[in-house]
Each structure stands twice: as structure tokens, then as C-alpha cells.
Design a protein around this motif. Structure first.
Motif, mmCIF file in Angstrom:
data_model
loop_
_atom_site.group_PDB
_atom_site.id
_atom_site.type_symbol
_atom_site.label_atom_id
_atom_site.label_comp_id
_atom_site.label_asym_id
_atom_site.label_seq_id
_atom_site.Cartn_x
_atom_site.Cartn_y
_atom_site.Cartn_z
ATOM 1 N N ASN A 117 4.977 26.663 26.625
ATOM 2 C CA ASN A 117 5.127 26.221 28.009
ATOM 3 C C ASN A 117 4.972 24.714 28.165
ATOM 4 O O ASN A 117 5.454 24.134 29.135
ATOM 5 C CB ASN A 117 4.111 26.925 28.907
ATOM 6 N N ALA A 118 4.276 24.087 27.225
ATOM 7 C CA ALA A 118 4.059 22.637 27.319
ATOM 8 C C ALA A 118 3.845 22.070 25.929
ATOM 9 O O ALA A 118 3.354 22.753 25.024
ATOM 10 C CB ALA A 118 2.846 22.327 28.196
ATOM 11 N N VAL A 119 4.223 20.795 25.765
ATOM 12 C CA VAL A 119 3.817 20.032 24.595
ATOM 13 C C VAL A 119 2.761 19.048 25.067
ATOM 14 O O VAL A 119 2.954 18.337 26.057
ATOM 15 C CB VAL A 119 4.999 19.304 23.909
ATOM 16 N N THR A 120 1.625 19.038 24.407
ATOM 17 C CA THR A 120 0.561 18.110 24.763
ATOM 18 C C THR A 120 0.372 17.122 23.622
ATOM 19 O O THR A 120 0.272 17.510 22.463
ATOM 20 C CB THR A 120 -0.764 18.834 25.067
ATOM 21 N N VAL A 121 0.352 15.842 23.971
ATOM 22 C CA VAL A 121 0.210 14.775 22.988
ATOM 23 C C VAL A 121 -1.166 14.157 23.199
ATOM 24 O O VAL A 121 -1.400 13.466 24.197
ATOM 25 C CB VAL A 121 1.306 13.703 23.154
ATOM 26 N N CYS A 122 -2.053 14.407 22.270
ATOM 27 C CA CYS A 122 -3.451 14.030 22.448
ATOM 28 C C CYS A 122 -3.888 13.124 21.304
ATOM 29 O O CYS A 122 -3.333 13.161 20.208
ATOM 30 C CB CYS A 122 -4.313 15.296 22.473
ATOM 31 N N CYS A 123 -4.885 12.302 21.579
ATOM 32 C CA CYS A 123 -5.503 11.545 20.502
ATOM 33 C C CYS A 123 -6.178 12.521 19.541
ATOM 34 O O CYS A 123 -6.764 13.523 19.969
ATOM 35 C CB CYS A 123 -6.519 10.560 21.074
ATOM 36 N N SER A 124 -6.117 12.236 18.265
ATOM 37 C CA SER A 124 -6.684 13.132 17.269
ATOM 38 C C SER A 124 -8.179 12.930 17.067
ATOM 39 O O SER A 124 -8.748 13.384 16.082
ATOM 40 C CB SER A 124 -5.950 12.967 15.929
ATOM 41 N N GLY A 183 1.407 30.287 20.647
ATOM 42 C CA GLY A 183 2.701 30.140 21.293
ATOM 43 C C GLY A 183 2.645 29.536 22.679
ATOM 44 O O GLY A 183 3.679 29.239 23.268
ATOM 45 N N GLU A 184 1.442 29.315 23.223
ATOM 46 C CA GLU A 184 1.308 28.787 24.584
ATOM 47 C C GLU A 184 1.541 27.280 24.633
ATOM 48 O O GLU A 184 2.243 26.783 25.513
ATOM 49 C CB GLU A 184 -0.085 29.099 25.123
ATOM 50 N N LEU A 185 0.942 26.535 23.709
ATOM 51 C CA LEU A 185 1.022 25.081 23.704
ATOM 52 C C LEU A 185 1.513 24.574 22.355
ATOM 53 O O LEU A 185 1.110 25.074 21.308
ATOM 54 C CB LEU A 185 -0.353 24.458 23.991
ATOM 55 N N PHE A 186 2.353 23.551 22.403
ATOM 56 C CA PHE A 186 2.769 22.833 21.203
ATOM 57 C C PHE A 186 1.924 21.567 21.164
ATOM 58 O O PHE A 186 2.120 20.653 21.969
ATOM 59 C CB PHE A 186 4.254 22.492 21.284
ATOM 60 N N THR A 187 0.961 21.514 20.267
ATOM 61 C CA THR A 187 -0.013 20.428 20.288
ATOM 62 C C THR A 187 0.304 19.379 19.232
ATOM 63 O O THR A 187 0.516 19.682 18.064
ATOM 64 C CB THR A 187 -1.433 20.957 20.064
ATOM 65 N N VAL A 188 0.321 18.127 19.678
ATOM 66 C CA VAL A 188 0.573 16.977 18.810
ATOM 67 C C VAL A 188 -0.652 16.082 18.862
ATOM 68 O O VAL A 188 -1.164 15.792 19.949
ATOM 69 C CB VAL A 188 1.813 16.189 19.275
ATOM 70 N N GLY A 189 -1.131 15.652 17.716
ATOM 71 C CA GLY A 189 -2.283 14.770 17.679
ATOM 72 C C GLY A 189 -2.063 13.570 16.773
ATOM 73 O O GLY A 189 -1.536 13.701 15.666
ATOM 74 N N ASN A 190 -2.445 12.408 17.256
ATOM 75 C CA ASN A 190 -2.419 11.196 16.440
ATOM 76 C C ASN A 190 -3.366 10.193 17.091
ATOM 77 O O ASN A 190 -3.777 10.359 18.239
ATOM 78 C CB ASN A 190 -1.003 10.626 16.316
ATOM 79 N N ILE A 191 -3.725 9.146 16.372
ATOM 80 C CA ILE A 191 -4.638 8.178 16.968
ATOM 81 C C ILE A 191 -3.901 7.379 18.033
ATOM 82 O O ILE A 191 -2.846 6.798 17.796
ATOM 83 C CB ILE A 191 -5.284 7.252 15.913
ATOM 84 N N GLY A 192 -4.444 7.432 19.250
ATOM 85 C CA GLY A 192 -3.845 6.709 20.355
ATOM 86 C C GLY A 192 -2.830 7.485 21.159
ATOM 87 O O GLY A 192 -2.132 6.903 21.991
ATOM 88 N N ASN A 193 -2.730 8.810 20.924
ATOM 89 C CA ASN A 193 -1.776 9.675 21.647
ATOM 90 C C ASN A 193 -0.419 8.991 21.858
ATOM 91 O O ASN A 193 0.088 8.868 22.968
ATOM 92 C CB ASN A 193 -2.356 10.171 22.981
ATOM 93 N N ARG A 194 0.158 8.553 20.728
ATOM 94 C CA ARG A 194 1.441 7.847 20.753
ATOM 95 C C ARG A 194 2.605 8.844 20.798
ATOM 96 O O ARG A 194 2.561 9.889 20.166
ATOM 97 C CB ARG A 194 1.579 6.984 19.496
ATOM 98 N N VAL A 195 3.667 8.487 21.538
ATOM 99 C CA VAL A 195 4.837 9.363 21.605
ATOM 100 C C VAL A 195 6.035 8.760 20.887
ATOM 101 O O VAL A 195 7.092 9.374 20.838
ATOM 102 C CB VAL A 195 5.228 9.682 23.072
#
Length: 226
Positions: free
Chosen positions: A33-40, A56-68
């Protein structure tokens, strides 16, 4: 074997027991339902922050500084790990989640103001942030200590990441883009661990956002409306 790994494997066994039947509907495909881009940052538990325990609810992306964005030979583009669910799984919501006391934003601030350097891999990430954060140094309030300056820049960074998603031709036009800040340092009102909405589709003014989204008015808050 490292003791921490042994502990993690034990916890994973408990996870596997609890989740045994929760993958039946998503074993062959995903439509989050959502992609969330968060600081790791280890202090921000991305899925847990949203109360999510559903595969399957969230596609989670993590990196330093929540960069897109990522740098390529042809210039900067929206990072593939952010773009994939928006293009290939029908995900209609992208959330950029910064957090108070962000180490990546702190490192970028220190690099811009003091010229500090780090390992090449870290410097690469800082450089990507610095390109977007440097203009903020000219408009930051003069009476801020370093901690407050960083938390102002956390919002500014979220704004710039939202801006990058909105400006990209690769992101489908019908995707909603929201910027939020996760607070565990008592910077915002409310409880530790709350997420505060600071940007919706590029709109940053809290009063305007509260009027437009009254159902979440109590979760809309900014520290810096530059």
C-alpha cells in the motif's frame, strides 16, 4: 559464533513460528500500500513505527539520510529501491520519513560548516545530502544551537526528498508523496515515537495542511516553516 547472532537467530525462530501462516497471500506477488523511505538509524524501527506486522503491507527502504535519489553516469535519478514499488507493484503512496537527531544530517551539517571528512562510502552519501542541504545554511535562524539546527535541517531534507520525487518524470503522476518526521527526542509535541506530517505533495504550511486534511490535523506539525 558472535553472541548477538545467536540471540538474533533465536528471535528469528520465534518470528518464524508467529508468521508461519502470514505469507500465504503474498508468496508469489506483492502489492504494498505504501513505500516508506526511512533513515536506517538503529533507533528508528521502520515497520514497527507504523504498527505493521503484515507481510506485503509496506515496501520499506532504508539508508542514511532517507535519500530518494542516486547518482548515475547520466546524472541523478530516483533510486531504484524507491522507484520499483511505484512503477511495478501499483503502490500509490510514497512516504519520506526523517527523524530527529539524524546522524546523516548531522554529518552533512558538520561537513558543510567545518569541512569534516569521512570514509569514501560515507562521504558519497553525505555529498548527495549536502547538495540539497547547503542552501538552507543561508536561511537558518541565527539563534540555534547545533542540535536545533540539525532538527531544522531534518525537515528541510525531508522537503528536498519529497521535491525530488515530485519532480521526477519516472514517478507516476498519481502517486501521493508525503514527508514526515519521526520524533524520539521530545522535539515535537506528543509522545516519543510519534510521526509528524511536515509536507504533503510539496505543501509545507501547517495551517494549510490542517485545513486540507482535518482528519489528521493533530499530527501535522513543523519546527521550521522557512
Amino acid at each position: 559464533m558472535h553472541g548477538t547472532l545467536r540471540t538474533l537467530l533465536d528471535r528469528n525462530a520465534e518470528h518464524a513460528d508467529a508468521f508461519d501462516g502470514r505469507f500465504d497471500d503474498v508468496q508469489d506477488a506483492q502489492h504494498p500500500n505504501a513505500v516508506t523511505v526511512c533513515c536506517s538509524d538503529s533507533r528508528v524501527l521502520q515497520d514497527h513505527a507504523w504498527g505493521n506486522d503484515t507481510p506485503g503491507e509496506l515496501f520499506t527502504v532504508g539508508n542514511i539520510g532517507n535519500r530518494v535519489v542516486q547518482r548515475t553516469a547520466g546524472g541523478e535519478v530516483v533510486s531504484g529501491d524507491v522507484l520499483y514499488p511505484l512503477v511495478h507493484t501499483g503502490t500509490g503512496l510514497a512516504i519520506v520519513m526523517g527523524h530527529t537527531g539524524c546522524g546523516a544530517v548531522t554529518a552533512t551539517y558538520e561537513s558543510l560548516t567545518g569541512g569534516l571528512s569521512d570514509r569514501p562510502g560515507i562521504e558519497h552519501c553525505v555529498d548527495v545530502l549536502a547538495e540539497r542541504l547547503e542552501p538552507a545554511l543561508d536561511v537558518l535562524p541565527n539563534d540555534l544551537d547545533d542540535a536545533a539546527a540539525v532538527n531544522h535541517l531534518v525537515e528541510y531534507n525531508v522537503d528536498r526528498q519529497v521535491e525530488a520525487l515530485l519532480a521526477s518524470e519516472d514517478v507516476p503522476e498519481d502517486v501521493d508523496v508525503v514527508g514526515v518526521v519521526y520524533d524520539f527526542q521530545d522535539v515535537y509535541s506528543g509522545s516519543r515515537g510519534e510521526v509528524h506530517v511536515v509536507n504533503v505533495a510539496g505543501e509545507r504550511d501547517p495551517a494549510t495542511l490542517r485545513e486540507e486534511y482535518p482528519e489528521v490535523a493533530d499530527r501535522i506539525e513543523r519546527r521550521w516553516n522557512y
